[in-house]
Every structure is written in C-alpha cells, then in structure tokens.
Design a protein around this motif. Structure first.
Motif, PDB file in Angstrom:
ATOM      1  N   ASP A   1       8.977  -3.713   6.888  1.00 54.96           N
ATOM      2  CA  ASP A   1       8.748  -2.331   7.312  1.00 54.96           C
ATOM      3  C   ASP A   1       7.777  -2.254   8.490  1.00 54.96           C
ATOM      4  OD1 ASP A   1      10.465  -1.352   5.443  1.00 54.96           O
ATOM      5  OD2 ASP A   1       8.919  -0.930   3.941  1.00 54.96           O
TER       6      ASP A   1
ATOM      7  N   GLU B   1      15.863  -8.178   6.466  1.00 54.51           N
ATOM      8  CA  GLU B   1      16.298  -7.362   5.338  1.00 54.51           C
ATOM      9  C   GLU B   1      17.624  -7.876   4.777  1.00 54.51           C
ATOM     10  OE1 GLU B   1      17.142  -2.623   4.473  1.00 54.51           O
ATOM     11  OE2 GLU B   1      17.517  -3.487   6.439  1.00 54.51           O
TER      12      GLU B   1
ATOM     13  N   HIS C   1      24.819  -0.606   6.502  1.00 50.33           N
ATOM     14  CA  HIS C   1      23.753  -0.601   5.499  1.00 50.33           C
ATOM     15  C   HIS C   1      23.795  -1.882   4.688  1.00 50.33           C
ATOM     16  CE1 HIS C   1      21.032   0.448   2.340  1.00 50.33           C
ATOM     17  NE2 HIS C   1      21.985   0.488   1.437  1.00 50.33           N
TER      18      HIS C   1
ATOM     19  N   TYR D   1      11.342   9.818   1.811  1.00 50.51           N
ATOM     20  CA  TYR D   1      11.951   8.561   1.373  1.00 50.51           C
ATOM     21  C   TYR D   1      11.568   8.332  -0.078  1.00 50.51           C
ATOM     22  CZ  TYR D   1      13.118   3.586   1.228  1.00 50.51           C
ATOM     23  OH  TYR D   1      13.642   2.367   0.897  1.00 50.51           O
TER      24      TYR D   1
ATOM     25  N   LEU E   1      14.828   4.079   7.112  1.00 53.50           N
ATOM     26  CA  LEU E   1      15.416   3.687   5.838  1.00 53.50           C
ATOM     27  C   LEU E   1      16.126   4.859   5.166  1.00 53.50           C
ATOM     28  CD1 LEU E   1      12.550   1.433   4.458  1.00 53.50           C
ATOM     29  CD2 LEU E   1      14.805   0.672   5.195  1.00 53.50           C
TER      30      LEU E   1
END
Length: 387
Positions: free
Chosen positions: A192, A225, A257, A316, A348
């Motif tokens: 992040d 990720e 995604h 989020y 995100l």
C-alpha cells in the motif's frame, strides 16, 4: 513345632513366593524413586530454558489463547511467562485482540508487551489509542517507536497521519514527511505504501511530479499484490489437495482485479473496523475515555462528543480509519459520496466496488437544476401577456 518357651515356629514358606514378595517390594520402591526423580528433574530445569520454551510458544502462537493456555499449565509457567523475553517475542496473531473482547486486562497485556519492546504491540496499541480512544500523543508515540524499529505498517500509518494532518488542523499536514515515510515503508515491502507513493509521483503530491515513475511504481505494487495472491491461493489449494486452472490478471489498477490474499488485513485495521461497527463514531469518545483511564491511568482522554460529531470513516471496508476532524478525508471527485484516508485506499476500493457504483451526481444535479430553471423561465414567458 514348639520352642522351649512353648511358642510355635512360623510355617515354612516356599522359596518362589519369598522371591516374588521381595521382587514386588523392590519394584514398588523403584517406581516411587523414579517418580521422585522425575519431579526433581522438572523442578531443576533452569529458568532460562523454560523462558526460552515459552518464548517459542509465544512466537508461534496462532491466537492469544495459545499463550494463555501455556501459562495456565502451572504456577512456574505463569510466573516465567511474565518475562520480557516472552512478551517481546509474541507473534502478531498472539497479540490480535478483538474489539468485542477488549478489556482492562487486554490493555495491560498489550502495554506490557509494548514496554518489553514488541513492535507489533506498539503499533497495535498505538492505533487503538490514536483512533479509538482519541489519545493522539501516546498513540503517535507508540507508532513512532514501532516505526523506528522498522515496522512497515507503523511507517505507513504515520505517513497517512502526515498526509492528512490527523490529530491536528489542516495546516499540520506535512506532505514531504509523508512521502519520506512511504518511501521507507515501500522499501520494507509494504504494498500500500508503494501504491501510495506511485500516486503521489503521478500527482506531484509531496514529491516532484513524474508520471512515468509513478506508473512504474503502480505496476510494481500490482505485481507484488499479484504474487502475494498467487502464493496465498497456492497454499490454500495445497491444503485442500485440489488443483485449479483459474488465472488472475496482473494490472489490477488498470482494469483487472487480483484477489487479495486471505488474512492480509492487519489486526489493527480489523480492530478499528469491528470497534466502529459496534458503536457509532460520534459516541465513542465518552465510553473510550473511561476505558483508557481505568486501564492506563495517565493516558489522555478522548475529546468531547460534539467534536466527534459529523466525522466519517474511510470508505474502504478493510481500512477502518476514522476522521479526527471534519472534512479531513478526501472525497471522490466524481460522485462525492465516498471518502478515503489515502490514495491507496481509494485505488483498492475503486477496483473492488466503487468502479461499478460511481456516478457523476454533481453533474446530474447541476443539469437538473439548469433544466428546472429553463422550464420555470419558459413558464413565466408563456404566462406573460402579449403587448
């Protein structure tokens, strides 16, 4: 047969029975001696060895109950389990206290672990104090202690605080400090923070603008990720003993995604989500102030309830961070309905849910207002008498 005094001799016994009685007596004495020797061996174990064993148990514990169960085995384990060596090596899962189980005992446990030098305990307790209890000074100090020890989650959280000026006014924002903290956290492998730094480079937010470098960092963040998601799915498949032919696309920030790894959310974020889900954001201050005062004594209490009114949570769902002042977080520039504590949370949430929900409400409202004004003007013109 009698003696001279008239007493009778004992009857003659078989030799085999005598040997059996002697063997039985010797066996019983040997068993008792072995039991005494075993007890002495356990009691004679050095304290350093027992502390080392308990430290390994704390480091591999999957929940706080694992360490508590080991300490409840005997009084010696309970006493040696209070050692700083054991508390310093407690794993993040061992420290993962749930919001519904929060109590004075849980607060004391985290405080002692933090005092022993456990970086995860410093970060978790710092997040709880800063956001849940409103104790900004002590919470930031604990997170800073964890960040100085190289805790990447603490570095990123401090970067978010610097970007937003959390706990202060709007003028307390320090964009350069936030970018520097993101660089440090990204160098330690925080995805992040790497994504946040990429967006900062694209927008020139706290750093010189470089669209190309920012895009490279975003691709690198998505690659990390993706690798984490693949590794987690492979682990689950090996545990289930099944094979899968499903594939994930790489560039999740550019239309695709990659599913997040299971259990990736940190315990601090899970605590914040559960804490503010169980009680409204505007009413947490008074209840939290009593909890912190009884558990820590000298910890600063939270602000009044009227100061917390009108605050919002990060949209989020896996973040849990609340605003510390009104209009602290940035809104979505298109719909203006959702708000985020960081660009990473915005990216995100966009690819997970908001992309399908975002609609330009402001444009529609402006167009509707203009249409209503034109209709009203036409009605007035039609109602006016002819000359």
């Amino acid at each position: 047969m009698r003696t001279r005094r008239g007493a009778c001799y004992a009857p003659c016994q078989d030799g085999a029975e005598v040997r059996r009685r002697k063997r039985r007596r010797i066996g019983a004495e040997g068993t008792a001696a072995a039991g005494r020797a075993g007890g002495d061996m356990f009691d004679e174990l050095p304290d350093e060895l027992v502390v080392s064993i308990l430290a390994d148990v704390a480091a591999s514990a999957a929940s706080p109950a694992d360490l508590a169960g080991a300490m409840l085995t005997c009084r010696r384990f309970r006493e040696l389990g209070q050692s700083k060596v054991v508390r310093a090596r407690a794993s993040p899962r061992c420290l993962a206290v749930r919001a519904k189980d929060w109590s004075d005992g849980a607060h004391r446990f985290l405080k002692r672990c933090a005092d022993a030098g456990n970086l995860d305990a410093c970060y978790l307790l710092g997040m709880i104090r800063f956001y849940c209890f409103g104790s900004r000074g002590s919470g930031a100090a604990l997170m800073a202690a964890a960040a100085m020890g190289g805790h990447r989650e603490a570095l990123y959280s401090l970067a978010v605080i610097q970007f937003n000026g959390s706990g202060g006014t709007k003028d307390d924002k320090d964009l350069r400090a936030g970018a520097a903290l993101c660089v440090r956290a990204a160098s330690l492998g925080h995805v992040d923070a790497l994504r946040e730094l990429g967006h900062c480079l694209q927008d020139g937010y706290g750093v010189p603008r470089s669209v190309l470098c920012g895009r490279r960092l975003l691709i690198k963040a998505n690659a990390r990720e993706f690798a984490a998601a693949v590794a987690a799915s492979a682990t689950l498949l090996r545990a289930a003993g099944k094979a899968s032919r499903r594939h994930s696309c790489l560039l999740s920030d550019f239309g695709c995604h990659a599913a997040a790894a299971a259990g990736e959310t940190h315990a601090a974020n899970r605590f914040l989500v559960d804490w503010f889900a169980s009680q409204p954001l505007a009413g947490t201050s008074a209840a939290a102030a009593t909890a912190v005062s009884t558990a820590a004594g000298s910890v600063a209490v939270a602000p009044a309830e009227d100061e917390a009114a009108g605050l919002r949570l990060c949209s989020y769902a896996l973040c849990g961070r609340p605003e510390t002042r009104r209009h602290e977080f940035r809104r979505c520039s298109v719909c203006g309905v959702v708000n985020y504590c960081s660009r990473a949370c915005q990216a995100l949430h966009w690819k997970m849910a908001h992309k399908a929900e975002c609609t330009p409400m402001d444009r529609w409202l402006d167009a509707a207002a203009i249409a209503n004004q034109n209709a009203a003007a036409g009605d007035v013109a039609m109602a006016a008498p002819a000359p």
